[in-house]
Enzyme design. Structure first.
Site, PDB file in Angstrom:
ATOM      1  N   LYS A  58      28.465  31.668 -60.848  1.00 14.80           N
ATOM      2  CA  LYS A  58      27.420  31.076 -60.008  1.00 14.80           C
ATOM      3  C   LYS A  58      26.894  29.805 -60.650  1.00 14.80           C
ATOM      4  CE  LYS A  58      25.563  35.440 -58.134  1.00 14.80           C
ATOM      5  NZ  LYS A  58      25.743  35.155 -56.713  1.00 14.80           N
ATOM      6  N   ARG A 101      30.108  44.906 -53.229  1.00 13.32           N
ATOM      7  CA  ARG A 101      30.906  45.735 -52.320  1.00 13.32           C
ATOM      8  C   ARG A 101      31.989  46.512 -53.081  1.00 13.32           C
ATOM      9  NH1 ARG A 101      32.492  40.493 -48.909  1.00 13.32           N
ATOM     10  NH2 ARG A 101      30.470  39.863 -49.745  1.00 13.32           N
TER      11      ARG A 101
HETATM   12  N1  BES Z   1      24.113  39.507 -55.608  1.00 13.79           N
HETATM   13  C1  BES Z   1      24.736  38.555 -54.782  1.00 13.79           C
HETATM   14  C2  BES Z   1      23.987  38.323 -53.473  1.00 13.79           C
HETATM   15  C3  BES Z   1      22.817  37.395 -53.571  1.00 13.79           C
HETATM   16  C4  BES Z   1      22.990  36.049 -53.751  1.00 13.79           C
HETATM   17  C5  BES Z   1      21.548  37.879 -53.402  1.00 13.79           C
HETATM   18  C6  BES Z   1      21.898  35.204 -53.782  1.00 13.79           C
HETATM   19  C7  BES Z   1      20.456  37.049 -53.412  1.00 13.79           C
HETATM   20  C8  BES Z   1      20.635  35.712 -53.612  1.00 13.79           C
HETATM   21  C9  BES Z   1      26.152  39.015 -54.422  1.00 13.79           C
HETATM   22  O1  BES Z   1      26.808  39.719 -55.400  1.00 13.79           O
HETATM   23  C10 BES Z   1      26.950  37.782 -54.173  1.00 13.79           C
HETATM   24  O2  BES Z   1      27.133  37.035 -55.096  1.00 13.79           O
HETATM   25  N2  BES Z   1      27.393  37.593 -52.928  1.00 13.79           N
HETATM   26  C11 BES Z   1      28.130  36.440 -52.589  1.00 13.79           C
HETATM   27  C12 BES Z   1      29.273  36.860 -51.688  1.00 13.79           C
HETATM   28  C13 BES Z   1      30.267  35.780 -51.439  1.00 13.79           C
HETATM   29  C14 BES Z   1      31.020  35.456 -52.710  1.00 13.79           C
HETATM   30  C15 BES Z   1      31.213  36.233 -50.361  1.00 13.79           C
HETATM   31  C16 BES Z   1      27.190  35.502 -51.850  1.00 13.79           C
HETATM   32  O3  BES Z   1      26.364  35.951 -51.071  1.00 13.79           O
HETATM   33  O4  BES Z   1      27.281  34.295 -52.094  1.00 13.79           O
HETATM   34 MN    MN Z   2      27.789  38.431 -56.769  1.00 15.40          MN
END
Ligand code: BES
Ligand code: MN
Ligand code: ZN
Length: 501
Positions: free
Chosen positions: A280, A354
């Site tokens: 990230k 997931r």
């Molecule tokens: N924990 C995150 C979701 C998240 C992101 C919650 C920002 C709150 C704020 C999750 O594991 C994630 O990174 N999801 C990705 C999925 C994507 C790679 C398909 C997302 O939402 O960007």
């Molecule tokens: Mn994630």
């Protein structure tokens, strides 16, 4: 904080403070009217001078009001009488409690619980007053070297109900509200703890501790070897880059009268989500310590139902690990085998929630559950869709989705259903494995739910995407304790409802 229920006139209360409401356009509530009469029109005089107009949430603290036995009278603006609903009631209570906590009153009698709220009974008002009060005084200071001191913090609140015949409903509602607030506080503390403290093993220890405190709760922790033996290759693929060992936490609570099928709650317990190799951006990455808030809410709800000794059969399953990059971490393109036997192409290691839920959801099958609800900070996309107001609900049972949305409404912890139509499934197609762990950016929360749905075919299931509601950003940054109120309200409404085992 301590709560008691009482019925009686406001002018006769020997208390540090009596709290009464004033509606917008200077209309006195019944309790403000009683104080006004006892003080020969002192309240209406103040209102005439324009010091309190009744705007929602406004406050005016008065000292030594003639004809009353309390040290202080606190006027709280309630807004327009005909618009006084759930949100307005909660706002009024919150501003009263916030002010009381900042001034010298360590104790007070609140009359706001006597005001009529559309569609809500006295029990609802009391329960919500307790929850809002506890929320307003919550502080997270365990990591500060010197906790900020409140001079004389609010210790005791008495909530007034209109009639003596309301006392027993009021007392039951206080117990419910307090148990829910304790569940929320527990979840918030866990959420607010940093990733270097709140590790998977820390979560497991807190689960064991909860089980020691409440003998009705049984906790069992599976370590890496047992997780491997179960074939949870999808879960384990997320832990590869981390030095912290994973934990699979199993909570069981059964006080159902005739042996009933359990409700199973599944929590996402990523104690830190860096994204892994699909790392990230640095900005706000600290907030990914909150990526275990689903797990925290499951632990919180267990505290709530155990405190209430509710007649339910509930199982909690928490998959806990970190998502970090390293030479051993799962790479984009890697293919993993889930406990269900289905293979998954990991196109993005940041879609890890997931992957851990998939195996926990498969594990849930062995309980022959009445219903399964998973709770997860799953997608950033749900924040775009629903903001910070409602969590997303996805379900293979419309009745279950309706029950959850309804519970969210009653709990003022709202949820909104999104579709799980077949049409969204094809985005997950993979040329190399049974399916991929991500589809495109479009409809990201729905395709995430579609992924989960491939592991939940054997029971009624709902998924709550809580990424927008589990914590707040900005100056009030911190975990909210949501969706403990929704889950607790839903479960408590199901007492006695499950089919026999
Ligand atoms: N924990 C995150 C979701 C998240 C992101 C919650 C920002 C709150 C704020 C999750 O594991 C994630 O990174 N999801 C990705 C999925 C994507 C790679 C398909 C997302 O939402 O960007
Ligand atoms: Mn994630
Ligand atoms: Zn995550």
């Amino acid at each position: 904080m301590e709560f008691t229920i009482k019925s009686g006139s406001p002018e006769k209360q020997r208390s540090a403070c009596v709290v009464v409401g004033v509606f917008d356009n200077r209309k006195l509530s019944l309790s403000a009217e009683l104080i006004d009469r006892a003080s020969n029109g002192y309240i209406s005089e103040i209102i005439r001078r324009g010091d309190m107009e009744g705007k929602l949430g406004s406050t005016l603290l008065l000292h030594n009001v003639r004809g009353t036995l309390a040290d202080r009278v606190l006027l709280i603006g309630l807004g327009k009488e005909r618009d006084f609903r759930d949100k307005e009631f909660r706002t009024a209570v919150r501003s009263a409690v916030t002010l009381l906590n900042e001034t010298g009153s360590y104790e007070a009698v609140i009359y706001l619980t006597e005001e009529k709220v559309k569609r809500r009974e006295v029990a609802w008002r009391v329960e919500h007053a307790v929850i809002v009060a506890m929320d307003a005084v919550y502080r997270f200071e365990q990591m500060k070297s010197e906790p900020a001191e409140v001079r004389r913090p609010l210790r005791k609140l008495t909530l007034s109900v209109p009639q003596r015949s309301d006392l027993s409903d009021g007392e039951a509602a206080t117990a419910r509200g307090l148990a829910i607030a304790h569940g929320m506080d527990f979840a918030r503390d866990l959420g607010n703890l940093p990733g270097n403290v709140c590790t998977p093993s820390y979560l497991a220890d807190r689960a064991l501790e909860l089980a020691r405190e409440f003998p009705d709760i049984k906790a069992r922790i599976l370590e890496r070897k047992e997780i491997e033996d179960l074939g949870m290759g999808s879960f384990l693929s997320v832990t590869n880059g981390s030095e912290q060992p994973p934990r699979f936490i199993i909570l069981e609570y059964d006080r159902s009268v005739r042996k009933q099928r359990p409700f199973v709650l599944v929590g996402k317990g990523i104690t830190f989500d860096s994204g892994g190799i699909s790392i990230k951006p640095a900005t706000d990455m600290d907030q990914m310590k909150f990526d275990m808030c689903g797990a925290a809410s499951v632990l919180g709800v267990f505290r709530t139902i155990a405190e209430l000794k509710s007649k339910l059969n509930v199982v909690g399953l928490i998959a806990a690990c970190e998502n970090l990059p390293s030479g051993r971490a799962t790479k984009p393109g890697d293919i993993v085998k889930s406990m269900s036997g289905q293979t998954v192409e990991v196109l993005n290691t940041d879609a890890e929630g997931r992957l851990i839920l998939a195996d926990a959801l498969t594990y849930a099958e062995r309980y022959e559950p009445e219903a399964v609800v998973d709770v997860a900070t799953l997608t950033g996309a749900i924040v775009i869709a629903l903001g910070h107001v409602a969590c997303g609900v996805f379900s293979n049972s419309d009745a279950l989705a309706r029950a959850l949305v309804g519970a969210g409404d009653d709990a003022y912890d709202r949820a909104w259903q999104l579709p799980l139509w077949e049409d969204y499934q094809e985005g997950l197609n993979s040329n190399f494995a049974d399916f991929a762990n991500v589809a495109g950016r479009a409809g990201g929360s729905i395709t995430a739910a579609c992924f989960l749905s491939r592991f939940t075919k054997k029971y009624d299931w709902a998924h709550l995407d809580i990424a927008g509601i589990a914590w707040k950003d900005g100056k009030d940054k911190g975990a909210t304790g949501r969706p403990v109120p929704l889950l607790a309200t839903w479960l408590l409404s199901q007492e006695g409802n499950a089919a026999p085992q």
